[in-house]
Every structure is written in C-alpha cells, then in structure tokens.
Write a protein that holds these residues in place. Structure first.
Motif, PDB file in Angstrom:
ATOM      1  N   MET A  24      -6.193   7.367   2.651  1.00  0.00           N
ATOM      2  CA  MET A  24      -6.857   6.155   3.116  1.00  0.00           C
ATOM      3  C   MET A  24      -6.891   5.112   2.001  1.00  0.00           C
ATOM      4  O   MET A  24      -7.370   5.388   0.890  1.00  0.00           O
ATOM      5  CB  MET A  24      -8.286   6.463   3.562  1.00  0.00           C
ATOM      6  CG  MET A  24      -8.402   7.480   4.678  1.00  0.00           C
ATOM      7  SD  MET A  24      -7.570   6.955   6.219  1.00  0.00           S
ATOM      8  CE  MET A  24      -8.533   5.487   6.612  1.00  0.00           C
ATOM      9  N   ASP A  75       4.539   2.194  11.879  1.00  0.00           N
ATOM     10  CA  ASP A  75       3.788   2.893  10.824  1.00  0.00           C
ATOM     11  C   ASP A  75       4.763   3.383   9.758  1.00  0.00           C
ATOM     12  O   ASP A  75       5.974   3.393   9.958  1.00  0.00           O
ATOM     13  CB  ASP A  75       2.974   4.067  11.398  1.00  0.00           C
ATOM     14  CG  ASP A  75       3.797   4.945  12.337  1.00  0.00           C
ATOM     15  OD1 ASP A  75       4.915   5.340  11.950  1.00  0.00           O
ATOM     16  OD2 ASP A  75       3.316   5.236  13.442  1.00  0.00           O
ATOM     17  N   ARG A  84      -9.410   1.427   4.333  1.00  0.00           N
ATOM     18  CA  ARG A  84      -9.603   1.769   5.743  1.00  0.00           C
ATOM     19  C   ARG A  84      -8.295   1.910   6.534  1.00  0.00           C
ATOM     20  O   ARG A  84      -8.316   2.058   7.755  1.00  0.00           O
ATOM     21  CB  ARG A  84     -10.497   0.735   6.442  1.00  0.00           C
ATOM     22  CG  ARG A  84     -11.892   0.663   5.867  1.00  0.00           C
ATOM     23  CD  ARG A  84     -12.749  -0.324   6.645  1.00  0.00           C
ATOM     24  NE  ARG A  84     -14.092  -0.407   6.082  1.00  0.00           N
ATOM     25  CZ  ARG A  84     -15.052  -1.190   6.566  1.00  0.00           C
ATOM     26  NH1 ARG A  84     -14.785  -1.970   7.605  1.00  0.00           N
ATOM     27  NH2 ARG A  84     -16.248  -1.205   6.006  1.00  0.00           N
ATOM     28  N   GLU A  85      -7.177   1.873   5.861  1.00  0.00           N
ATOM     29  CA  GLU A  85      -5.888   2.080   6.513  1.00  0.00           C
ATOM     30  C   GLU A  85      -5.319   3.423   6.095  1.00  0.00           C
ATOM     31  O   GLU A  85      -5.320   3.760   4.904  1.00  0.00           O
ATOM     32  CB  GLU A  85      -4.919   0.948   6.147  1.00  0.00           C
ATOM     33  CG  GLU A  85      -3.644   0.953   6.967  1.00  0.00           C
ATOM     34  CD  GLU A  85      -2.769  -0.260   6.701  1.00  0.00           C
ATOM     35  OE1 GLU A  85      -1.711  -0.374   7.346  1.00  0.00           O
ATOM     36  OE2 GLU A  85      -3.122  -1.100   5.842  1.00  0.00           O
ATOM     37  N   LYS A 113       0.825  -1.213   0.000  1.00  0.00           N
ATOM     38  CA  LYS A 113       0.000   0.000   0.000  1.00  0.00           C
ATOM     39  C   LYS A 113       0.858   1.262   0.000  1.00  0.00           C
ATOM     40  O   LYS A 113       0.525   2.254  -0.653  1.00  0.00           O
ATOM     41  CB  LYS A 113      -0.942   0.004   1.200  1.00  0.00           C
ATOM     42  CG  LYS A 113      -2.038  -1.055   1.126  1.00  0.00           C
ATOM     43  CD  LYS A 113      -2.890  -1.032   2.383  1.00  0.00           C
ATOM     44  CE  LYS A 113      -3.948  -2.137   2.363  1.00  0.00           C
ATOM     45  NZ  LYS A 113      -4.726  -2.168   3.617  1.00  0.00           N
TER      46      LYS A 113
END
Length: 441
Positions: A73, A41, A76-77, A8
């Motif tokens: 986003m 993160d 949802r992350e 992602k």
C-alpha cells in the motif's frame, strides 16, 4: 523499448532492487503499455519471498501468501507484488497442487498463459521477452507459452480466455493454440460458473463481441453456452431475415454500445426461436411468442452462471419487451415506460435498432422510421415529465384513504386504474381531478 512505469510502481521496484532483489512490472500492464494503452493495474514480480517483501514496506496486505502475493500500500493505493514461482502439478484443470517459489524470472514467465502476457520490464534491464510476446503483439496473434495442450490442461479457463483476449484485441488465435483449445474444450466443465461468467461478459463487452463465433467453431459454447449452438443451427426462412438466428445475434451485438446489460440482452433476445420455430405451407418460418421463451432461457442461463439479481431482472425485461409492437403514440410509449422505466427504455430503443439493422433490408426504412418516432415521443414525454408510474401519480394511497377509501385490494386497483387513465391522458394527472374521479365511483 521504453515503457513509462508509474512513479509508485517504480518506487516499489527500486526499493526491492536496492535490497538485492530482482523486480519487474509483469503481465498485462506490460502488454497494454506496448500497445499504447493505459493499463488498468500494475502487477510486480520479484525474487523476494513474501515475508521479505513485508519487511521492506510499512503497509502491506496478505493478499495470498500461499501463492506468493503481497499487496503493498502506497498512499491508500495497492499494488500486488508476487514472488517468482513454479506451479506444481494441476489435478483438476483449475489449481496447482502446490506452488514452489523460485529465484528465476524465466521459470515464473514460463508458467503464464499467453506470450503477450509473459513479458516483464524494469528501467534497469528494459523488456524481458523470452517467448516472443512483442512479436506476437506486432503480428496480432494469441499464442500459448510453450505447449498449448500443457497450458490448457493446467487451467481449462485459459481456453475461453484465448477467445476473450482475441475479442478484446482483435487478434487471431495461433493455429496450434486454437487446435488444442478445440480438443480440450470439454474440460471447461470443471471450471466454476463464476469464472465462466466473468470471461463471457468480458468477451461480450469487448470491441469484437462477434468473436463469440470463434468460441462456437472451437466447440467452447457447446460446453459453456449450448443454447447459443442451437441458435447457430436455426435458420430464418423469412423475408425479414437473411441470417440464421445465431448469425443475426452476432451481427446485432456489433451494432450497439458496450453496455453490459445491453450486450447480454442482445445475446439472449432470440434464444427462444429454436424452440418456437414453425414453418407454414409456403415455407416461411415463424417464431410466434419467442420473446417469453427467450426471457425464460435468459433467466435460466444467468442463474446457472451466477449473475446477480439486478442484472437478471434488467436483462430479462429487455428480452421480454424487445419485440413489443407498440404503436407510435404517446400512450403506447408511456405504457412501455411504465413497465420498464426510462433507463431501460433507452437501452430498448438501441437494442431494437440493432435488431432491425441485423435483419434483411425488407421494410427496414419503415422500421427505422417508427423507431425514430418512438425516440421523439420518448424525449417529449420526458421533457414534459408526464406521469409514467405510481410514484409520479398526483395522488397516493394515503390521499385515497383520506378521501374515504379503506386500505386493501380495492385501493391498489383504484390506483392502477388512475395510473392507466393518466397514461392515456397525462394532462389529467392533477390531485383535484383524480380525487373527483374517486368521488364519482
């Protein structure tokens, strides 16, 4: 040097690149990856302006547009994407007067705190390490980017962060960086209690909580935790001890798991000793009733540093009970369990063991034997499910009212009396027996 960037994160970086912008993973995620750790993160830095980032992605959150940060986003992350920026003049040792967006990665990296946090990476260009962060990682050094006085003047919290990173990673603080930290430690007075609280807890739950000693040597605790300095200055001339109060505390911190409540309780457990120290005619130091004073000091400090009430309650209970001289019998253990509950009792046992191990060898075996017996008694009590609170008492207030008692103070005292009875004799915790005791009154 190849870093495995999550799919992602790569997707965001590549989309920015496809539209003509620079983009990199940056900061702590790069540092942790080089250390072989899994980053908590992933932050992304880019030459794209915030509104340009928003145009490229369907779902974004305006996290801090004035500082150039947009959260993108994906399923949802969220991933923070921040525009390269130059911080303006710092007026309060906390915040820049203004933020200027720039198209140069080097300018953005130049404003960061430490070299190990000032590296960037993408698959196209590899590692960008202008300030030698990878070498400092290899040499296990915490070093400021550029001049340490300038970095610490910009944001005084970096002074405490240097010690915190040192404790988390087991690194040494580079000489000039340490010197500047000590010289500017007093500027930490300008930092909010909440930010001090956060850094202090991160240091305490790190693999090396005794690095708090570094903060003391640099004069940092004198500003943010002066009560600790008093402990470091308090000797313990007593057969049970071989360290000062402060050094004993540091030793104990290293001997327990990284539970936040437990580490905080150990930090505070002997803070009342400087005030309660007395010396007898033989030159032996005593610290009678220091537990209560320590709990009061812990409460005061945690309120000052804006801790939540739940943490404050649990920590002060552990501090208050850390030296409770209960006997090794079921009643005594059930009594303590009644006061603090099973969850805190398990922490209390771990805390007491660390306390013993950080003392001298005097009577150590006897102390550890007693702790082992207490542990075994606790396990037996929990396995039998003995009554240890009003919640598990076989009768309730409603039962007593139905038996003829009136609501009020006497009813509460009766329940407490019945609880005391079954703490001594758990087999009598039956509704029939307890109600029969009421009838006899």
């Amino acid at each position: 040097m190849v870093i495995q960037i999550p799919e992602k994160v790569n997707k965001i970086i590549k989309k920015l690149q496809e539209h003509g912008y620079d983009a990199y993973a940056v900061g702590g995620c790069v540092r942790d990856s080089l250390l072989g750790r899994t980053p908590a993160d992933w932050d992304i830095t880019t030459s794209a302006k915030p509104l340009e980032v928003k145009e490229l992605f369907k779902r974004t959150i305006d996290t801090g547009l004035q500082h150039g940060t947009v959260t993108v986003m994906l399923n949802r992350e969220g991933f923070e994407v921040t525009t390269y920026r130059i911080d303006g003049e710092y007026e309060d040792s906390r915040h820049p007067k203004e933020v200027i967006f720039t198209g140069k990665l080097e300018e953005d990296l130049k404003r960061r705190d430490f070299t190990i946090n000032a590296m960037a990476y993408n698959d196209r260009e590899g590692l960008v390490d202008i300030f030698g962060g990878a070498k400092d990682l290899e040499n296990q050094i915490i070093r400021c980017v550029g001049g340490p006085r300038e970095r610490f003047t910009e944001d005084a919290l970096r002074i405490l962060r240097a010690v915190r990173f040192s404790a988390q990673l087991g690194f040494a603080i580079e000489e000039d960086t340490a010197k500047a930290a000590g010289e500017l430690a007093d500027t930490l007075r300008k930092i909010s209690a909440e930010r001090i609280h956060t850094e202090l807890v991160k240091l305490l739950v790190s693999p090396h909580p005794a690095y708090l000693r570094t903060a003391w040597k640099l004069g940092i605790t004198k500003v943010v935790l002066p009560e600790f300095d008093a402990m470091m200055d308090t000797p313990q001339n007593n057969p049970h001890h071989c360290y000062s109060v402060g050094e004993h505390t540091l030793k104990a911190l290293e001997m327990v798991s990284d539970n936040r409540i437990l580490r905080l309780a150990l930090l505070f457990h002997d803070m009342g000793k400087p005030e309660k120290r007395s010396t007898d005619k033989a030159g032996i130091d005593h610290f009678y009733r220091h537990q209560k004073v320590s709990a009061d000091i812990a409460r005061k400090i945690m309120k000052r540093l804006r801790f939540d009430n739940d943490t404050l309650d649990k920590v002060t209970k552990l501090v208050l009970w850390h030296e409770c001289p209960w006997e090794c019998n079921g009643y005594s253990v059930r009594k303590v369990l009644c006061k603090i509950g099973p969850q805190l009792f398990e922490l209390l046992l771990e805390m007491r063991r660390a306390d013993v191990m950080a003392q001298s060898n005097f009577q150590r075996e006897e102390k550890l034997k007693k702790l082992k017996q207490s542990q075994e008694l606790y396990e037996e009590i929990m396995e039998r499910q003995d009554c240890i609170s009003l919640k598990t008492l076989a009768v309730s207030g409603r039962d007593l009212i139905q038996a003829g008692m009136k609501p009020g103070k006497e009813l509460g005292e009766t329940l407490e009396g019945l609880l005391e009875l079954v703490l001594k004799e758990p087999e009598k915790n039956t509704k029939e027996y307890l109600l029969s005791r009421i009838e006899q009154r």
